[in-house]
Design a protein around this motif. Sequence first.
Motif, PDB file in Angstrom:
ATOM      1  N   LEU A  25     -47.037 -42.386   0.786  1.00  0.00           N
ATOM      2  CA  LEU A  25     -45.935 -41.512   1.175  1.00  0.00           C
ATOM      3  C   LEU A  25     -44.753 -42.372   1.606  1.00  0.00           C
ATOM      4  CD1 LEU A  25     -45.210 -38.476   1.669  1.00  0.00           C
ATOM      5  CD2 LEU A  25     -45.896 -38.832   4.053  1.00  0.00           C
ATOM      6  N   PRO A  26     -43.560 -42.170   1.012  1.00  0.00           N
ATOM      7  CA  PRO A  26     -42.393 -42.960   1.420  1.00  0.00           C
ATOM      8  C   PRO A  26     -42.125 -42.848   2.923  1.00  0.00           C
ATOM      9  CG  PRO A  26     -41.932 -41.755  -0.599  1.00  0.00           C
ATOM     10  CD  PRO A  26     -43.258 -41.261  -0.100  1.00  0.00           C
ATOM     11  N   GLU A  27     -41.552 -43.899   3.497  1.00  0.00           N
ATOM     12  CA  GLU A  27     -41.346 -43.959   4.936  1.00  0.00           C
ATOM     13  C   GLU A  27     -40.401 -42.886   5.454  1.00  0.00           C
ATOM     14  OE1 GLU A  27     -42.796 -45.835   7.198  1.00  0.00           O
ATOM     15  OE2 GLU A  27     -44.098 -46.788   5.707  1.00  0.00           O
ATOM     16  N   ASP A  28     -39.561 -42.348   4.570  1.00  0.00           N
ATOM     17  CA  ASP A  28     -38.568 -41.364   5.027  1.00  0.00           C
ATOM     18  C   ASP A  28     -39.060 -39.928   4.841  1.00  0.00           C
ATOM     19  OD1 ASP A  28     -38.496 -41.352   2.263  1.00  0.00           O
ATOM     20  OD2 ASP A  28     -36.316 -41.038   2.150  1.00  0.00           O
ATOM     21  N   ARG A  29     -40.357 -39.749   4.603  1.00  0.00           N
ATOM     22  CA  ARG A  29     -40.870 -38.400   4.345  1.00  0.00           C
ATOM     23  C   ARG A  29     -42.087 -38.092   5.209  1.00  0.00           C
ATOM     24  NH1 ARG A  29     -38.294 -36.226  -0.196  1.00  0.00           N
ATOM     25  NH2 ARG A  29     -37.071 -37.837  -1.238  1.00  0.00           N
ATOM     26  N   GLU A  30     -42.223 -36.805   5.497  1.00  0.00           N
ATOM     27  CA  GLU A  30     -43.400 -36.305   6.200  1.00  0.00           C
ATOM     28  C   GLU A  30     -43.956 -35.104   5.452  1.00  0.00           C
ATOM     29  OE1 GLU A  30     -42.764 -34.570  10.033  1.00  0.00           O
ATOM     30  OE2 GLU A  30     -40.858 -33.647   9.462  1.00  0.00           O
ATOM     31  N   ILE A  31     -45.216 -34.795   5.698  1.00  0.00           N
ATOM     32  CA  ILE A  31     -45.870 -33.652   5.048  1.00  0.00           C
ATOM     33  C   ILE A  31     -46.206 -32.614   6.101  1.00  0.00           C
ATOM     34  CG2 ILE A  31     -47.844 -32.877   3.680  1.00  0.00           C
ATOM     35  CD1 ILE A  31     -48.110 -35.699   2.587  1.00  0.00           C
ATOM     36  N   ILE A  32     -45.907 -31.367   5.788  1.00  0.00           N
ATOM     37  CA  ILE A  32     -46.316 -30.242   6.635  1.00  0.00           C
ATOM     38  C   ILE A  32     -47.232 -29.361   5.801  1.00  0.00           C
ATOM     39  CG2 ILE A  32     -45.573 -28.255   8.001  1.00  0.00           C
ATOM     40  CD1 ILE A  32     -42.876 -29.650   8.352  1.00  0.00           C
ATOM     41  N   LEU A  33     -48.473 -29.221   6.235  1.00  0.00           N
ATOM     42  CA  LEU A  33     -49.471 -28.396   5.539  1.00  0.00           C
ATOM     43  C   LEU A  33     -49.664 -27.100   6.302  1.00  0.00           C
ATOM     44  CD1 LEU A  33     -51.803 -27.934   3.477  1.00  0.00           C
ATOM     45  CD2 LEU A  33     -53.284 -29.174   5.071  1.00  0.00           C
ATOM     46  N   ILE A  34     -49.492 -25.976   5.623  1.00  0.00           N
ATOM     47  CA  ILE A  34     -49.620 -24.660   6.257  1.00  0.00           C
ATOM     48  C   ILE A  34     -50.780 -23.915   5.612  1.00  0.00           C
ATOM     49  CG2 ILE A  34     -48.456 -22.493   6.804  1.00  0.00           C
ATOM     50  CD1 ILE A  34     -45.784 -23.986   6.355  1.00  0.00           C
ATOM     51  N   ASP A  35     -51.731 -23.480   6.436  1.00  0.00           N
ATOM     52  CA  ASP A  35     -52.877 -22.735   5.926  1.00  0.00           C
ATOM     53  C   ASP A  35     -53.331 -21.750   6.990  1.00  0.00           C
ATOM     54  OD1 ASP A  35     -54.959 -22.993   3.487  1.00  0.00           O
ATOM     55  OD2 ASP A  35     -56.038 -22.439   5.299  1.00  0.00           O
ATOM     56  N   ARG A  36     -53.967 -20.667   6.548  1.00  0.00           N
ATOM     57  CA  ARG A  36     -54.433 -19.647   7.495  1.00  0.00           C
ATOM     58  C   ARG A  36     -55.617 -20.124   8.330  1.00  0.00           C
ATOM     59  NH1 ARG A  36     -56.447 -17.022   2.579  1.00  0.00           N
ATOM     60  NH2 ARG A  36     -54.697 -15.578   2.616  1.00  0.00           N
ATOM     61  N   THR A  37     -56.301 -21.188   7.863  1.00  0.00           N
ATOM     62  CA  THR A  37     -57.414 -21.750   8.621  1.00  0.00           C
ATOM     63  C   THR A  37     -57.134 -23.226   8.917  1.00  0.00           C
ATOM     64  OG1 THR A  37     -58.652 -22.415   6.653  1.00  0.00           O
ATOM     65  CG2 THR A  37     -59.053 -20.187   7.518  1.00  0.00           C
ATOM     66  N   PRO A  38     -57.726 -23.778   9.966  1.00  0.00           N
ATOM     67  CA  PRO A  38     -57.463 -25.178  10.320  1.00  0.00           C
ATOM     68  C   PRO A  38     -58.347 -26.165   9.573  1.00  0.00           C
ATOM     69  CG  PRO A  38     -58.807 -24.176  12.006  1.00  0.00           C
ATOM     70  CD  PRO A  38     -58.508 -23.083  11.014  1.00  0.00           C
ATOM     71  N   PHE A  39     -58.863 -25.765   8.412  1.00  0.00           N
ATOM     72  CA  PHE A  39     -59.728 -26.624   7.620  1.00  0.00           C
ATOM     73  C   PHE A  39     -59.617 -26.238   6.154  1.00  0.00           C
ATOM     74  CE2 PHE A  39     -62.125 -23.222   9.731  1.00  0.00           C
ATOM     75  CZ  PHE A  39     -62.476 -22.451   8.637  1.00  0.00           C
ATOM     76  N   HIS A  40     -60.043 -27.149   5.282  1.00  0.00           N
ATOM     77  CA  HIS A  40     -60.116 -26.884   3.850  1.00  0.00           C
ATOM     78  C   HIS A  40     -61.417 -26.154   3.544  1.00  0.00           C
ATOM     79  CE1 HIS A  40     -60.292 -27.401  -0.440  1.00  0.00           C
ATOM     80  NE2 HIS A  40     -61.200 -28.372  -0.397  1.00  0.00           N
ATOM     81  N   SER A  41     -61.316 -25.031   2.863  1.00  0.00           N
ATOM     82  CA  SER A  41     -62.493 -24.223   2.532  1.00  0.00           C
ATOM     83  C   SER A  41     -62.947 -24.515   1.105  1.00  0.00           C
ATOM     84  CB  SER A  41     -62.164 -22.727   2.659  1.00  0.00           C
ATOM     85  OG  SER A  41     -61.760 -22.405   3.971  1.00  0.00           O
ATOM     86  N   LEU A  42     -64.249 -24.702   0.951  1.00  0.00           N
ATOM     87  CA  LEU A  42     -64.814 -24.978  -0.366  1.00  0.00           C
ATOM     88  C   LEU A  42     -65.083 -23.657  -1.075  1.00  0.00           C
ATOM     89  CD1 LEU A  42     -67.297 -27.818   0.653  1.00  0.00           C
ATOM     90  CD2 LEU A  42     -64.950 -28.032  -0.202  1.00  0.00           C
ATOM     91  N   LYS A  43     -64.059 -23.160  -1.721  1.00  0.00           N
ATOM     92  CA  LYS A  43     -64.136 -21.822  -2.307  1.00  0.00           C
ATOM     93  C   LYS A  43     -65.223 -21.696  -3.361  1.00  0.00           C
ATOM     94  CE  LYS A  43     -61.247 -18.194  -4.276  1.00  0.00           C
ATOM     95  NZ  LYS A  43     -59.889 -17.824  -4.728  1.00  0.00           N
ATOM     96  N   THR A  44     -65.520 -22.777  -4.057  1.00  0.00           N
ATOM     97  CA  THR A  44     -66.556 -22.710  -5.092  1.00  0.00           C
ATOM     98  C   THR A  44     -67.932 -22.441  -4.506  1.00  0.00           C
ATOM     99  OG1 THR A  44     -66.888 -25.113  -5.003  1.00  0.00           O
ATOM    100  CG2 THR A  44     -65.292 -24.276  -6.613  1.00  0.00           C
ATOM    101  N   GLU A  45     -68.074 -22.552  -3.184  1.00  0.00           N
ATOM    102  CA  GLU A  45     -69.364 -22.324  -2.533  1.00  0.00           C
ATOM    103  C   GLU A  45     -69.403 -21.030  -1.716  1.00  0.00           C
ATOM    104  OE1 GLU A  45     -71.734 -24.579  -3.451  1.00  0.00           O
ATOM    105  OE2 GLU A  45     -69.999 -25.235  -4.653  1.00  0.00           O
ATOM    106  N   PHE A  46     -68.371 -20.224  -1.799  1.00  0.00           N
ATOM    107  CA  PHE A  46     -68.340 -18.992  -1.005  1.00  0.00           C
ATOM    108  C   PHE A  46     -69.466 -18.034  -1.380  1.00  0.00           C
ATOM    109  CE2 PHE A  46     -63.526 -19.027   0.197  1.00  0.00           C
ATOM    110  CZ  PHE A  46     -63.774 -20.084   1.040  1.00  0.00           C
TER     111      PHE A  46
END
Length: 355
Positions: A25-46
């Motif tokens: 990630l370039p030094e002049d950039r940041e990432i903001i991740l927005i999701d309804r849950t505070p974790f990544h859900s493994l949808k293929t296993e639902f």
Amino acid sequence: MKKLVLLGGGYGNMRILLRLLPNQLPEDREIILIDRTPFHSLKTEFYALAAGTVPDAEVRVEFPEHERLRTVTAEVVDINMGEQCVYLDNGDSIRYDDLVIGLGCDDNYHDVPGAEEYTHSIQTIRKSRDTYREVLGLSGGATVAIVGAGLSGIEIASELRESRPDLKIKLFDRGPRILRDFPERLSNYVQSWFDENNVEVVSNSNITKVEPHLLYNHENSIPADAVVWTAGIRPVEIVRKLDVEKAGGGRVVLTPHHNIPENENVYVVGDCAALPHAPSAYLAEEQGEQIVKVLKMRWNGETLPEKMPEIKLQGIVGSLGKKKGFAFLADRTVTGRIARLLKSGILWMYKWHNG
């Protein structure tokens, strides 16, 4: 700091995070991740969560941590591309320089009366939990109807059979045979497993209405104590409402570089994107790979290629309970224990790379 905002923590955006962090990630950039849950859900296993064969913790992976990654747990309520701003249900708004929309999908009820109100889902982790609680509470001898015999329908039907052998399970398929778009050998194997394990497959079905504890196939009414809907998907409502060009199913039309035409800083990944292949976790990951390449080239002021490489899918891998499975890879059909081990291995590798 310029902001790369990722909407949704699904497979596509997780691949973007994996490729940019920790040091791409370039030094002049940041990432903001927005999701309804505070974790990544493994949808293929639902399907397994809904059937009660795996605990909740087995279908979650923590988001990565980095000093220039901020995760926000909230629901996206509006995307204003003119203002380059995203609005959240907690009242906050977040501006972006680059945006990747990966908000996933909802069930497609095909305007069937009562389907949305009276059926259960495995599209989100919350809905899968609700489906599990409903199935868990059924008495012995109860009937579960599963509408849709694609990969999700097949997997939850077989997993539920092993989890609750006391239930009657009916799987409704619109086609003349299971997995009709794949080799007949594969279809026959899956059908044989269902026959041997007392799962009734209702072929050439057409669900026309759903009522409480009642399902209508064509004009015939069929009693059901619970109905699980796996008969197709469509982009989430917020994406369906975007004032952009759409293709079939409401998916967003993109340029070869995966951005919205006339909005080169807004990308769409996964189930919401109009691509020449059916939506899948693998497709979202491969699309995420290409989006990272495009982002880095644009950030560096480089000229983009006219077209990106064609995404070639590897096939499908599915489970039939915990011991058997099926796969179609590189035009080869694999069935039985080997296919099930293959699926387990893919899941293990995914968790290892992302955990």
